[in-house]
Motif scaffolding. Structure first.
Motif, PDB file in Angstrom:
ATOM      1  N   ASN A  76       1.298  -0.982  -0.274  1.00 41.49           N
ATOM      2  CA  ASN A  76       0.005  -0.103  -0.031  1.00 41.49           C
ATOM      3  C   ASN A  76       0.906   1.212   0.156  1.00 41.49           C
ATOM      4  N   HIS A  99      -1.130  -1.295  -4.102  1.00 42.67           N
ATOM      5  CA  HIS A  99      -1.793  -0.767  -4.393  1.00 42.67           C
ATOM      6  C   HIS A  99      -2.062   1.038  -4.774  1.00 42.67           C
ATOM      7  N   LYS A 128      -2.936  -1.996  -8.525  1.00 41.76           N
ATOM      8  CA  LYS A 128      -4.281  -0.736  -8.646  1.00 41.76           C
ATOM      9  C   LYS A 128      -3.466   0.450  -8.382  1.00 41.76           C
TER      10      LYS A 128
END
Length: 284
Positions: A76, A99, A128
């Protein structure tokens, strides 16, 4: 369809056009898009060592953060005030199970979305990338962005941000980031540890970036020296996990910088010393 990028601020354009001569991923391609319909023609024959010093500086700042990210298993990643840097696109294209949230103020984010649409030529199936608007001093907005991540440690990165903030704004940002890292775990990688130096003779240039620096009083907002920066982050509840030591000789702009230095400039740059560092911070 050819998009019109002429409304992008002169300083942001100038920075991207400088980065376009380096090996920073997507910088050249984005510079070409921004210059359309005129061609983007990097001037590798420019003999101004001061210009190459600035280019080298921004290239080093970019890759110093990448080197820090390589040390950790980050899934993240939140980038603050990313401007027209495309690290999120680079990393989500190359890696799986990542992500990446890329943030800045509204005008920049909207223009950047268009550029990425023009750059993107593949589909990321296992990573993503999100582009989101964020005022970094708005804790509620900051928390909403963080909630887009799945549970787990968060890595916060930024290249240039602190040098635009007043002392109380720096403290506010640190409080927000400290709270998030204490709650989620993770770290903060910042390439924004700038020290006050007299650059008037060696690096100052009368161009869009120079005017931007003067207008925003950036030199005044830097840390007095390395110890004052250490004291500040210690007071704000952070510990220094690592200080990056990048090898400038490995950077693409380095040969052009060295080739164009005069003997007088060699001495001037030596006297200036280190103007910036990249730190990886953790919440104490």
């Amino acid at each position: 369809m050819l998009r019109d990028y002429s409304t992008i601020s002169p300083s942001a354009r100038a920075l991207l056009l400088m980065k376009g001569v380096t090996d920073i991923p997507y910088a050249k391609e984005a510079a070409e898009l921004m210059m359309r319909p005129e061609p983007y023609e990097p001037d590798y024959d420019n003999k101004d060592a001061r210009l190459w010093a600035r280019i080298l500086h921004f290239e080093a700042r970019y890759f110093s953060i990448n080197e820090m990210l390589e040390d950790i298993d980050a899934h993240n990643i939140l980038e603050l005030s990313s401007g027209f840097s495309f690290r999120g696109l680079e990393m989500t294209t190359a890696k799986n199970h990542l992500h990446y949230i890329d943030t800045d103020l509204p005008g920049i984010i909207e223009a950047k979305k268009d550029i990425i649409e023009d750059l993107l030529d593949d589909v990321r199936k296992h990573s993503k990338l999100e582009l989101m608007q964020l005022n970094v001093l708005d804790e509620e907005q900051f928390s909403k962005v963080i909630r887009h991540f799945e549970k787990g440690p968060v890595t916060i990165v930024n290249e240039g941000l602190l040098m635009y903030l007043e002392p109380e704004e720096k403290e506010r940002l640190c409080e927000i980031i400290h709270h998030i890292l204490r709650k989620c775990g993770g770290c903060w990688i910042t390439g924004d540890i700038y020290f006050k130096k007299d650059l008037s003779k060696t690096l100052k240039r009368k161009d869009a970036l120079g005017e931007f620096t003067a207008t925003h009083r950036i030199d005044e907002k830097k840390f007095d020296d390395e110890q004052s920066a250490r004291d500040f982050f210690d007071r704000m509840g952070f510990v220094i996990d690592k200080v990056n030591e990048i090898d400038y000789k490995e950077l693409s702009a380095y040969p052009y910088f060295v080739e164009n230095l005069t003997p007088e400039q060699v001495e001037e740059f030596r006297k200036i010393g280190k103007v910036r560092e990249t730190w990886r911070l953790k919440a104490r």
